[in-house]
Structures are given as C-alpha cells and as structure tokens.
Scaffold this motif. Structure first.
Motif, PDB file in Angstrom:
ATOM      1  N   MET A   1      -1.703  -4.808  -8.534  1.00 15.03           N
ATOM      2  CA  MET A   1      -0.610  -5.201  -9.422  1.00 15.03           C
ATOM      3  C   MET A   1      -0.343  -4.125 -10.472  1.00 15.03           C
ATOM      4  O   MET A   1       0.820  -3.772 -10.746  1.00 15.03           O
ATOM      5  CB  MET A   1      -0.935  -6.537 -10.106  1.00 15.03           C
ATOM      6  N   LYS A   2      -1.398  -3.591 -11.050  1.00 15.25           N
ATOM      7  CA  LYS A   2      -1.241  -2.524 -12.040  1.00 15.25           C
ATOM      8  C   LYS A   2      -0.590  -1.298 -11.385  1.00 15.25           C
ATOM      9  O   LYS A   2       0.314  -0.678 -11.961  1.00 15.25           O
ATOM     10  CB  LYS A   2      -2.591  -2.149 -12.638  1.00 15.25           C
ATOM     11  N   MET A   3      -1.055  -0.949 -10.185  1.00 11.62           N
ATOM     12  CA  MET A   3      -0.475   0.184  -9.463  1.00 11.62           C
ATOM     13  C   MET A   3       1.021  -0.029  -9.247  1.00 11.62           C
ATOM     14  O   MET A   3       1.832   0.863  -9.488  1.00 11.62           O
ATOM     15  CB  MET A   3      -1.190   0.357  -8.111  1.00 11.62           C
ATOM     16  N   PHE A   4       1.404  -1.230  -8.814  1.00 10.43           N
ATOM     17  CA  PHE A   4       2.810  -1.515  -8.530  1.00 10.43           C
ATOM     18  C   PHE A   4       3.668  -1.436  -9.796  1.00 10.43           C
ATOM     19  O   PHE A   4       4.710  -0.786  -9.808  1.00 10.43           O
ATOM     20  CB  PHE A   4       2.943  -2.905  -7.904  1.00 10.43           C
ATOM     21  N   LEU A   5       3.229  -2.082 -10.870  1.00 10.59           N
ATOM     22  CA  LEU A   5       4.035  -2.144 -12.090  1.00 10.59           C
ATOM     23  C   LEU A   5       4.187  -0.771 -12.758  1.00 10.59           C
ATOM     24  O   LEU A   5       5.154  -0.540 -13.479  1.00 10.59           O
ATOM     25  CB  LEU A   5       3.433  -3.152 -13.074  1.00 10.59           C
ATOM     26  N   THR A   6       3.244   0.119 -12.509  1.00 12.10           N
ATOM     27  CA  THR A   6       3.332   1.456 -13.112  1.00 12.10           C
ATOM     28  C   THR A   6       4.121   2.437 -12.235  1.00 12.10           C
ATOM     29  O   THR A   6       4.195   3.619 -12.555  1.00 12.10           O
ATOM     30  CB  THR A   6       1.926   2.018 -13.385  1.00 12.10           C
ATOM     31  N   ARG A   7       4.731   1.943 -11.147  1.00 14.68           N
ATOM     32  CA  ARG A   7       5.613   2.779 -10.312  1.00 14.68           C
ATOM     33  C   ARG A   7       7.034   2.812 -10.877  1.00 14.68           C
ATOM     34  O   ARG A   7       7.852   3.618 -10.443  1.00 14.68           O
ATOM     35  CB  ARG A   7       5.702   2.243  -8.879  1.00 14.68           C
ATOM     36  N   ILE A   8       7.346   1.899 -11.791  1.00  9.83           N
ATOM     37  CA  ILE A   8       8.734   1.675 -12.206  1.00  9.83           C
ATOM     38  C   ILE A   8       9.274   2.867 -12.986  1.00  9.83           C
ATOM     39  O   ILE A   8       8.648   3.342 -13.934  1.00  9.83           O
ATOM     40  CB  ILE A   8       8.822   0.399 -13.062  1.00  9.83           C
ATOM     41  N   GLY A   9      10.470   3.333 -12.573  1.00 10.02           N
ATOM     42  CA  GLY A   9      11.108   4.454 -13.252  1.00 10.02           C
ATOM     43  C   GLY A   9      12.338   4.014 -14.025  1.00 10.02           C
ATOM     44  O   GLY A   9      12.576   2.813 -14.233  1.00 10.02           O
TER      45      GLY A   9
ATOM     46  N   ALA B   1       0.819  -1.216   0.000  1.00 11.44           N
ATOM     47  CA  ALA B   1       0.000   0.000   0.000  1.00 11.44           C
ATOM     48  C   ALA B   1       0.856   1.271   0.000  1.00 11.44           C
ATOM     49  O   ALA B   1       0.428   2.321  -0.483  1.00 11.44           O
ATOM     50  CB  ALA B   1      -0.931  -0.002   1.214  1.00 11.44           C
ATOM     51  N   TYR B   2       2.093   1.172   0.510  1.00 11.92           N
ATOM     52  CA  TYR B   2       2.972   2.340   0.570  1.00 11.92           C
ATOM     53  C   TYR B   2       3.541   2.728  -0.788  1.00 11.92           C
ATOM     54  O   TYR B   2       4.177   3.779  -0.927  1.00 11.92           O
ATOM     55  CB  TYR B   2       4.154   2.062   1.511  1.00 11.92           C
ATOM     56  N   MET B   3       3.337   1.883  -1.794  1.00 11.78           N
ATOM     57  CA  MET B   3       3.911   2.146  -3.120  1.00 11.78           C
ATOM     58  C   MET B   3       3.075   3.129  -3.932  1.00 11.78           C
ATOM     59  O   MET B   3       3.561   3.704  -4.908  1.00 11.78           O
ATOM     60  CB  MET B   3       4.042   0.835  -3.917  1.00 11.78           C
ATOM     61  N   ARG B   4       1.840   3.321  -3.565  1.00 13.66           N
ATOM     62  CA  ARG B   4       0.938   4.173  -4.362  1.00 13.66           C
ATOM     63  C   ARG B   4       1.466   5.606  -4.429  1.00 13.66           C
ATOM     64  O   ARG B   4       1.894   6.184  -3.436  1.00 13.66           O
ATOM     65  CB  ARG B   4      -0.471   4.158  -3.771  1.00 13.66           C
ATOM     66  N   GLY B   5       1.431   6.182  -5.644  1.00  9.53           N
ATOM     67  CA  GLY B   5       1.817   7.569  -5.840  1.00  9.53           C
ATOM     68  C   GLY B   5       3.297   7.816  -5.980  1.00  9.53           C
ATOM     69  O   GLY B   5       3.727   8.957  -6.148  1.00  9.53           O
ATOM     70  N   ARG B   6       4.116   6.747  -5.941  1.00 15.80           N
ATOM     71  CA  ARG B   6       5.567   6.934  -6.007  1.00 15.80           C
ATOM     72  C   ARG B   6       6.100   6.584  -7.402  1.00 15.80           C
ATOM     73  O   ARG B   6       5.490   5.804  -8.134  1.00 15.80           O
ATOM     74  CB  ARG B   6       6.266   6.033  -4.978  1.00 15.80           C
TER      75      ARG B   6
ATOM     76  N   SER C   1      15.584   1.087 -13.151  1.00 11.06           N
ATOM     77  CA  SER C   1      15.087   0.157 -12.138  1.00 11.06           C
ATOM     78  C   SER C   1      14.954  -1.259 -12.691  1.00 11.06           C
ATOM     79  O   SER C   1      14.841  -1.466 -13.899  1.00 11.06           O
ATOM     80  CB  SER C   1      13.736   0.624 -11.600  1.00 11.06           C
ATOM     81  N   LYS C   2      14.962  -2.209 -11.790  1.00 13.19           N
ATOM     82  CA  LYS C   2      14.744  -3.613 -12.124  1.00 13.19           C
ATOM     83  C   LYS C   2      13.737  -4.163 -11.134  1.00 13.19           C
ATOM     84  O   LYS C   2      13.769  -3.825  -9.945  1.00 13.19           O
ATOM     85  CB  LYS C   2      16.056  -4.399 -12.057  1.00 13.19           C
ATOM     86  N   VAL C   3      12.833  -5.020 -11.628  1.00 15.12           N
ATOM     87  CA  VAL C   3      11.729  -5.513 -10.801  1.00 15.12           C
ATOM     88  C   VAL C   3      11.677  -7.034 -10.843  1.00 15.12           C
ATOM     89  O   VAL C   3      11.791  -7.642 -11.914  1.00 15.12           O
ATOM     90  CB  VAL C   3      10.385  -4.942 -11.288  1.00 15.12           C
ATOM     91  N   VAL C   4      11.509  -7.638  -9.674  1.00 14.42           N
ATOM     92  CA  VAL C   4      11.251  -9.075  -9.587  1.00 14.42           C
ATOM     93  C   VAL C   4       9.957  -9.266  -8.799  1.00 14.42           C
ATOM     94  O   VAL C   4       9.807  -8.728  -7.702  1.00 14.42           O
ATOM     95  CB  VAL C   4      12.393  -9.836  -8.893  1.00 14.42           C
ATOM     96  N   VAL C   5       9.031 -10.002  -9.399  1.00 12.84           N
ATOM     97  CA  VAL C   5       7.743 -10.293  -8.762  1.00 12.84           C
ATOM     98  C   VAL C   5       7.692 -11.791  -8.493  1.00 12.84           C
ATOM     99  O   VAL C   5       7.871 -12.594  -9.413  1.00 12.84           O
ATOM    100  CB  VAL C   5       6.570  -9.880  -9.672  1.00 12.84           C
TER     101      VAL C   5
ATOM    102  N   TYR D   1      16.119  -1.410  -7.138  1.00 13.66           N
ATOM    103  CA  TYR D   1      15.864  -2.834  -7.318  1.00 13.66           C
ATOM    104  C   TYR D   1      14.630  -3.147  -6.480  1.00 13.66           C
ATOM    105  O   TYR D   1      14.675  -3.027  -5.259  1.00 13.66           O
ATOM    106  CB  TYR D   1      17.061  -3.657  -6.837  1.00 13.66           C
ATOM    107  N   ILE D   2      13.547  -3.493  -7.136  1.00 11.18           N
ATOM    108  CA  ILE D   2      12.262  -3.616  -6.442  1.00 11.18           C
ATOM    109  C   ILE D   2      11.794  -5.070  -6.495  1.00 11.18           C
ATOM    110  O   ILE D   2      11.738  -5.678  -7.563  1.00 11.18           O
ATOM    111  CB  ILE D   2      11.204  -2.713  -7.104  1.00 11.18           C
ATOM    112  N   ILE D   3      11.481  -5.613  -5.326  1.00  9.07           N
ATOM    113  CA  ILE D   3      10.983  -6.991  -5.244  1.00  9.07           C
ATOM    114  C   ILE D   3       9.598  -6.980  -4.624  1.00  9.07           C
ATOM    115  O   ILE D   3       9.407  -6.464  -3.516  1.00  9.07           O
ATOM    116  CB  ILE D   3      11.924  -7.876  -4.407  1.00  9.07           C
ATOM    117  N   LEU D   4       8.630  -7.531  -5.347  1.00 13.40           N
ATOM    118  CA  LEU D   4       7.281  -7.726  -4.822  1.00 13.40           C
ATOM    119  C   LEU D   4       7.120  -9.202  -4.505  1.00 13.40           C
ATOM    120  O   LEU D   4       7.133 -10.052  -5.392  1.00 13.40           O
ATOM    121  CB  LEU D   4       6.226  -7.280  -5.849  1.00 13.40           C
ATOM    122  N   ASP D   5       6.986  -9.507  -3.227  1.00 13.30           N
ATOM    123  CA  ASP D   5       6.862 -10.898  -2.763  1.00 13.30           C
ATOM    124  C   ASP D   5       5.388 -11.237  -2.517  1.00 13.30           C
ATOM    125  O   ASP D   5       4.567 -10.348  -2.264  1.00 13.30           O
ATOM    126  CB  ASP D   5       7.679 -11.055  -1.478  1.00 13.30           C
TER     127      ASP D   5
END
Length: 344
Positions: A244-252, A219-224, A255-259, A230-234
């Motif tokens: 999920m859409k909110m999280f994936l659209t935070r990426i700048g 929930a803390y990811m919204r708006g950022r 960055s690298k993302v692992v879900v 390096y972002i990991i969503l567990d």
C-alpha cells in the motif's frame, strides 16, 4: 384503518414501470406503509391512515418522476425510497438521480443509486485520493471506473491505470497456462468487464494498444511515477502495508487515485496485516484524502445480496462483542489470581 383517500393521474406509459411485474412494487409499498393502492382507468387511488397515505403519495410521485426521466424502476429503487421515506428524507431520491456520471456504450446512464454512492462520487470529484470502503455490491469499483473513463474522455487525464493484487480467493489454483499476461488476466477480469460495459470492447482495445489504458497487477507499479493519470487500486484489502505504501507513493502531478476494498473479504495469509487497515489509521487526518464508508444500505445488486451482507455484518458484530467479553473476562480472572494474597 381510517378512510382517507388520495387520487393520482399517472400516464399509461409509466404505469407498468411503476407497478412492476405482477404489481410487485405496489404490493411492497402497500405492505410497508399499510395502505391500499388501486388502479381505475389510469387513476391511482391510495387509501388508509392519512399520514401513511400522504407518505405513499409522495413516494409514488417520486417514482413516477424517475420513470419520466427514463429510468427503469427496480426493486432496489422502491426499497430505498421506502427507507428514505421513513427517515423523512423524501426528496433525496430525485437528488441522487440527477447526478449522472456518464453513459455505457449501449446508452444506459450510470448514476449513483444511494446517498452513500453520491457521497462517494462527490468525494472522488473533490479529493485527490479517495478510499471507497464497503461490502460487495455497493458499486465501489464500477462507479470509480465510470469516473475514470469520464475524466479520460474529457481529457482531464492522459491515461487510466487499473490495478489489483493478484491473490487467489482462498483457493490454490496451481500453475496457470500461457504467458505472463494470460496468468494475471483472471485476477483482473472484473476490471475488464466494467471497461467493456462502459467503454465498449473496440474502444478499450484501441486505447489499451496505445498504452492509454493499462490493466496490471499491483506488483507492476513498483518503481514507477504516475503523472496525469487516473489510478484505481481494486481489492485493496489484499495488499500488505508495504504494498500500500509503495502504491500511494507512485502518485505524480495531475493524478487522481481511488482505492477500493472490503475489509470483510481478505484473502491474505493468516496473521498478515492488511495494508488497507493500516492506511486508514495512518492517513485518516490528511485533508486531501477521503475515506468513504459504504454499508449494506448501499448494495445495489439483487435485494437478497443486501440481506446477505446485513446478516453477515450482524453476525460479525455479535462475534466481535463475544470475543471482547471473553477477553475482558480472562483479563479479570488473571488480575484476581495475581492479587490473591499468599497464605501459609
């Protein structure tokens, strides 16, 4: 059993590692390949059918080489080596072992232990976003954490952000005491445990105080907007499609993302669709996104865990097949009733 033999000289310092407690690993190889393995003053002799003896000798040489590289041979190594041997992929074990990611604070190397895990870390290196899907014990989160810490130490990213949805695992815990951080910490404990083991508690605390490592609920990811991170969503199976859409659209940039997630262990309310399931359908064809599926073969916890996961997979497969047949039978019956001619 044909009387074919091969002798091998093995150094004493690797003999105990190879044989295991009470010769457990050698007995496992003997039972699986139908050979007899004996030790006479440092010479290991293998006897049996020629094809089986040659296979056992090659497997033992690989395990000895693993020991020489400083690995502690475990039951998982032996079981997986036997599987690879049956499939004719004998050299894969040493290839997997060569892919060291980093070392823990105690100096233990972190490496993939299966072909699935190696494919997973290779995808993390090559792709911007990677979904690691699979059952418990396959190292999804731990390996992603090791890759993140390595990138952070190599100054490839400026910070690490670890997040997961704060959903109770089928239990109602009621009101938890303490401030907001104390309330969410129990949900994030698995992430802390991995960080302590790989990075060390002191280094983790220092970087966390500087804001370079952040462990927070989803929930803390919204708006950022998350740049150079390096972002990991567990536990992504517990996200909703909107989360999920909110999280994936935070990426700048940078960055690298692992879900990571296990579709068989959802804690969402009944009837709620999982954001992980939707993401797989929506994003599967985007070139810079990889979906890596780990299976019960990639479980690296106690061998019993692998058997439990496999048993559940088989059970759920049978249940799905039964439900599909029942659904098809109902549709056929309904169709027949609808087409029955009317009689006076």
């Amino acid at each position: 059993m044909a009387d074919y033999q091969i002798g091998m000289q093995i150094e004493a310092e690797h003999m105990q590692n190879l044989f295991g407690s009470h010769d457990a690993y050698i007995k496992q190889i003997e039972d699986d390949l139908q050979v007899i393995i004996t030790d006479r003053n440092g010479e290991v002799r293998i006897s049996g059918e020629q094809a089986a003896v040659n296979k056992a000798a090659k497997l033992l040489r690989e395990l000895v080489e693993l020991s020489r590289r400083g690995n502690r041979i475990q039951e998982q190594n032996v079981s997986y080596a036997l599987e690879l041997s049956k499939e004719g992929d004998d050299d894969a074990l040493l290839e997997i072992d060569s892919a060291c990611i980093c070392h823990t604070v105690s100096g233990k190397p972190i490496k993939p232990k299966t072909l699935g895990q190696k494919k997973y870390i290779d995808a993390i290196r090559d792709k911007m976003i990677v979904f690691g899907l699979g059952p418990a014990g396959t190292g999804k989160t731990y390996l992603a954490m090791a890759m993140a810490i390595t990138a952070f130490k190599n100054h490839e990213v400026e910070r690490i952000i670890l997040t997961r949805p704060a959903i109770e695992a089928g239990e109602k815990l009621g009101f938890l005491p303490g401030d907001l951080q104390s309330k969410v910490d129990p949900y994030l404990r698995p992430l802390y445990d991995a960080l302590y083991q790989i990075m060390g508690a002191e280094s983790f605390q220092k970087n966390m105080e500087k804001g370079l490592i952040e462990v927070a609920p989803l929930a803390y990811m919204r708006g950022r907007t998350l740049d150079n991170a390096y972002i990991i969503l567990d536990e992504a199976q517990n996200t909703t499609p909107a989360q999920m859409k909110m999280f994936l659209t935070r990426i700048g940039f940078g960055s690298k993302v692992v879900v990571t997630g296990d579709a068989s262990q959802k804690d969402l309310a009944p009837g709620t669709q999982s954001g992980l399931d939707v993401a797989e359908r929506v994003l599967g064809k985007i070139s810079d996104i990889a979906f890596i599926r780990l299976t019960s073969r990639d479980v690296v916890r106690h061998p019993l865990v692998q058997k439990i996961v496999k048993a559940y997979e088989d059970y759920e497969s049978r249940q799905s097949g039964r439900q599909a047949r029942e659904h098809a039978h109902k549709d056929t019956s309904r169709s027949r009733r609808n087409h029955t001619p009317f009689r006076r």
